[in-house]
Design a protein around this motif. Structure first.
Motif: not given
Length: 294
Positions: A100-102, A104, A127, A161, A223-224, A227, A239, A243
């Motif tokens: 779940r990488y928004s 990408l 994930d 990273r 992740v979201e 951020i 991160l 991302t």
């Protein structure tokens, strides 16, 4: 052909370590799977599995036989694909698990759908660590070190990273220069859903130095969210660079301690070793390798 069918059943049982799972994938009863394996053992006059009430495991003879059977099935599948590819475009359902990488995968997936409209994508964004074979995936895309001998793999690209924070946060709290400085900062952490463990930050340390105990200002599996909080000046986040590529370019986030981190990573596509990559899977992997990390 009966022998070939028996080999396919044996390989599936060996990979799933379960008569029930193999039966579910094949659409037959566990007892039918067990009988197929028993017939093969009787024909070969050797025991392929150690069985107990709770689990099964390959015998040394079974391990050796599995390697040869995988090669046989790959050759058969390759021969079938070689004949079909002459006339058939990639088509049919393709089931893939992705992290779940928004930001990408969106453009790459949209481009693939335009280029290969006959392929029906069934994508699972998660994930957690999925079992490719028992859960019926054609392939998975994951990051990190891969050591599963039951899976083939292809490198899709590399990333870094990094630690980052907003300019406003750094003005107010100062810019950390070394690992020990992070003790005085708000740190936004990631927890792995599959293990419950916190992700370790990629800090460079001296030969005798110990990693500092970082403040647990926030712990989550999103992740979201991290951020969002970092953009709002609420802490430092670790991160993958892809991302927050746009945020870094726009100056809304700023990388810190770049000379004090060592967070290189790799993204892989993985699929069962007993299967030859089908045309639809091969073009999908080729497309991701070309477009994810330009």
């Amino acid at each position: 052909m009966d022998s070939l069918s028996g080999i396919s059943v044996f390989v599936l049982v060996a990979e799933t370590r379960s008569f029930s799972e193999a039966g579910r994938v094949l659409g037959v009863s566990p007892s039918a799977v067990g009988k197929s394996v028993a017939r093969m053992e009787e024909r070969l006059k050797v025991r392929l599995f150690h069985r107990s009430t709770r689990h099964i495991a390959l015998t040394p003879e079974g391990e050796k036989f599995l390697e040869r059977c995988r090669r046989i099935l790959c050759e058969v599948e390759a021969a079938e694909l070689e004949l079909s590819e002459a006339t058939d475009a990639p088509q049919g359902k393709l089931r893939v698990s992705l992290p779940r990488y928004s930001g990408l995968f969106e453009e790459a997936i949209a481009g693939f759908m335009r280029q290969y409209p006959e392929v029906e994508l069934d994508l699972d964004f998660t994930d957690r660590m999925v079992d490719v074979i028992s859960e019926g995936f054609d392939a998975v895309v994951r990051t990190g070190e891969m050591d599963d001998s039951g899976l083939k793999r292809r490198r899709l690209g590399g990333f870094r990273r990094i630690l980052a924070a907003s300019p406003g946060y750094l003005r107010q709290h100062g810019v950390p220069r070394r690992a020990s400085d992070l003790r005085q900062h708000a740190c936004l952490h990631y927890r792995y859903p599959s293990t419950g463990r916190l992700e370790k930050w990629p800090l460079k340390l001296g030969p005798d130095a110990q990693a500092p105990e970082l403040p647990l200002t926030l712990v989550c599996n999103s992740v979201e969210m991290r951020i969002f909080l970092a953009l709002g000046g609420q802490g430092i986040v670790c991160l993958p660079d892809f991302t927050i590529r746009k945020e870094l370019a726009a100056g809304r986030l700023q990388a810190v301690m770049e000379d004090r981190t060592r967070g290189n990573g790799t993204m892989w596509a993985l699929w069962p070793a007993s299967r030859h990559a089908s045309p639809k899977l091969r073009v999908f992997i080729d497309h991701l390798a070309q477009h994810l990390f330009p």
